[in-house]
Motif scaffolding. Sequence first.
Motif, PDB file in Angstrom:
ATOM      1  N   TYR A 105      16.078  -2.254 -91.409  1.00  0.00           N
ATOM      2  CA  TYR A 105      16.285  -2.823 -90.374  1.00  0.00           C
ATOM      3  C   TYR A 105      16.707  -4.531 -91.163  1.00  0.00           C
ATOM      4  CZ  TYR A 105      16.842  -6.215 -86.567  1.00  0.00           C
ATOM      5  OH  TYR A 105      17.826  -7.122 -85.461  1.00  0.00           O
ATOM      6  N   ARG A 149       8.366   5.384 -90.012  1.00  0.00           N
ATOM      7  CA  ARG A 149       7.978   6.266 -89.327  1.00  0.00           C
ATOM      8  C   ARG A 149       7.264   7.291 -89.999  1.00  0.00           C
ATOM      9  NH1 ARG A 149      13.987   8.709 -88.307  1.00  0.00           N
ATOM     10  NH2 ARG A 149      14.636   6.634 -87.614  1.00  0.00           N
ATOM     11  N   LEU A 156      13.758   4.574 -94.371  1.00  0.00           N
ATOM     12  CA  LEU A 156      13.456   4.452 -92.184  1.00  0.00           C
ATOM     13  C   LEU A 156      12.034   6.230 -92.590  1.00  0.00           C
ATOM     14  CD1 LEU A 156      13.622   3.818 -90.166  1.00  0.00           C
ATOM     15  CD2 LEU A 156      15.991   5.295 -90.451  1.00  0.00           C
ATOM     16  N   ILE A 179      17.763   1.323 -85.305  1.00  0.00           N
ATOM     17  CA  ILE A 179      16.646   0.833 -85.853  1.00  0.00           C
ATOM     18  C   ILE A 179      16.551  -0.101 -85.537  1.00  0.00           C
ATOM     19  CG2 ILE A 179      17.519   2.382 -89.076  1.00  0.00           C
ATOM     20  CD1 ILE A 179      18.778  -0.210 -89.833  1.00  0.00           C
ATOM     21  N   GLN A 222      18.020   4.410 -98.178  1.00  0.00           N
ATOM     22  CA  GLN A 222      17.433   3.120 -96.440  1.00  0.00           C
ATOM     23  C   GLN A 222      16.863   4.286 -95.899  1.00  0.00           C
ATOM     24  OE1 GLN A 222      20.862   1.231 -96.329  1.00  0.00           O
ATOM     25  NE2 GLN A 222      19.970  -0.351 -96.479  1.00  0.00           N
ATOM     26  N   ASN A 223      18.260   5.763 -96.061  1.00  0.00           N
ATOM     27  CA  ASN A 223      16.653   6.740 -94.733  1.00  0.00           C
ATOM     28  C   ASN A 223      15.516   7.047 -95.931  1.00  0.00           C
ATOM     29  OD1 ASN A 223      18.514   7.750 -93.045  1.00  0.00           O
ATOM     30  ND2 ASN A 223      20.021   8.730 -94.014  1.00  0.00           N
ATOM     31  N   HIS A 278      11.156  -2.550 -93.496  1.00  0.00           N
ATOM     32  CA  HIS A 278      11.477  -2.190 -92.822  1.00  0.00           C
ATOM     33  C   HIS A 278      13.503  -2.231 -93.055  1.00  0.00           C
ATOM     34  CE1 HIS A 278      14.093  -0.518 -89.031  1.00  0.00           C
ATOM     35  NE2 HIS A 278      12.146   0.668 -88.614  1.00  0.00           N
ATOM     36  N   GLU A 282      14.408   0.600 -83.182  1.00  0.00           N
ATOM     37  CA  GLU A 282      12.437   1.515 -83.715  1.00  0.00           C
ATOM     38  C   GLU A 282      12.133   0.628 -84.275  1.00  0.00           C
ATOM     39  OE1 GLU A 282      13.770   4.724 -85.959  1.00  0.00           O
ATOM     40  OE2 GLU A 282      11.906   4.126 -87.388  1.00  0.00           O
TER      41      GLU A 282
END
Length: 585
Positions: A474, A495, A491, A447, A487-488, A472, A450
């Motif tokens: 991160y 994206r 993410l 991450i 969190q997924n 983010h 990313e």
Amino acid sequence: MHVHKVTHMTPLSPPSSSSLGIGSINPLSPSLFLGKRVKLKPLQEPTSQKSRFTILKPNSHSTVVAAAVELVDLVHNVFVGVGVGLPCTVMECGDIIYRSTLPRSNSLTLTIPGAVLAFGTLSYLWATPGVAPGFWDMFVLAFVERLFRPTFKKDDFVLGKKLGEGAFGVVYKVSLAKKNSGKEGDLVLKKATEYGAVEIWMNERVRRACANSCADFVYGFLESSSKKGAEYWLIWRFEGESTLADLIQSKEFPYNVESMILGEGQDLPKGLERENKIIQTILRQLLFALDGLHSTGIVHRDIKPQNIIFSEGSRTFKIIDLGAATDLRVGINYIPKEFLLDPRYAAPEQYIMSTQTPSAPSAPVAAALSPVLWQLNLPDRFDIYSTGLILLQMAFPSFRSDSGLIQFNRQLKRCDYDLNAWRKSVGPRANADLRRGFELLDLDGGIGWELLTSMVRYKARQRTSAKAALAHPYFDKEGLLALSIMQNLRLQFFRATQQDYSEAVIWIIQLMARSGTKKDGGFTEAQLQELREIRPQKKSSAQRNALASVLQFQRKILKTLNESMDELNQRRKSMWWSRWIPREE
Ligand SMILES: Nc1ncnc2c1ncn2[C@@H]1O[C@H](COP(=O)(O)OP(=O)(O)OP(=O)(O)O)[C@@H](O)[C@H]1O
């Protein structure tokens, strides 16, 4: 003057103009056209008659009052007008038998179009960089602040050691001559020449809008008694000894920063995870400060480790040196084709605004158009690119030196500013330093990498904003091994928002921006003329008609901007705001 009170009208017998008393009210009154509920009083009410007469009396005072009444009427009608139509459809005529159906006096009827218009207007006025907060800031907050803040003059300061010297000023540590004149502590004085006025303006704006983002500004004034000519003196509180540039040059980095920002007693063993946590914290603080600036319409344009100071008082990193900053709320210091940039940290576009956009328009025009210009250019992404390079330097020790960074910039340019392509190109021959940097950014499913790639991109529009970067995943990680479901999801969302859905919009904008130059791929005048001549009634060409309308609208905006260009080219006018900077008597 005959004015009748209207209490009831049936749809079968529409009222004549005389029964409505139209002859007694201004036929041009917007209330008539917009079907506003007219509150009419009977003739026998003496007070009402009197007041009506007073308003119409032709003296200057009454004319002003009448104009004000008209204006209030107009504004009222725009937002709460009942609509346009036959009297009974717009006047809520009730039935005299069922009294409950009669309109209640003075009730405020909010129409759907009125609500939509009001919501749209408010959204526009509050959209970044904030037209409405700008007016509040300039005409209320700035004024009140001026009344209460302490003022200083040249003789109040005792010069200490020199902290720095740039092309446009010298910076000293100073103290106050009268030790008992407050709890100011150590101060920093910058004697600036050319960009001093801009810097004072920006620092004052920041102090009111996002004081924690930048070094604590105390006062700024024009000092004209110096032999060297007029100088701007700027005073800040002394934040601390170290800039991020000093700290990352140390072999100990990032551990030398750890106790400063996270406190003593970190229980993780020394290694990548611990280093990652420190770097995350520094980056978060920097993005937080940047978000504050961008939300108020200021783009720094010179973000680099040398301009990030560690504040010992608040134990956070703050931004300094606003001499190259631009305030896009009112167009101050906005020169699209010319500005001083540090090539080591500058984004490839070099200019924060499209060079097709004319020079900054006059302040009121700039303010009114600022949300549109902001969205068209996304100027804040210039700072994001520089911030991405700072993250890169923190992760890869070999890029912390000037020569290392210059070499990296050259490599990235060769890869068309595609970080993934650069990674592939250096991968096979990567030394231990580079491999360690990649490992650090690859922690927790990559991450970090990313986030870095979403900041360092060729196209400004594809770069993340400071606000989005702060959200983010991160930054949610506290050294955990796996991402949580939430969190997924975040993410995935991040994206998705990183996709460039705006290609079509960009295409139109570019064509519009380059109109007149076939060479540049825009519409030529002839093509534009052709589009303008498209007949709107042709059903098959609805899309072309829409495009032609958009183009015409855009041309109008550009024309307005262009007209104010000449005005702005006169330097005297472009410095209108500097009259607010105090002068030493
Ligand atoms: N508020 C502050 N507290 C402590 N130190 C400061 C503060 N402001 C500036 N400094 C120190 O002064 C140095 C120069 O400041 P600044 O970058 O604003 O000046 P400059 O003339 O624009 O320099 P340059 O052109 O090299 O960027 C900084 O590197 C920093 O060490």
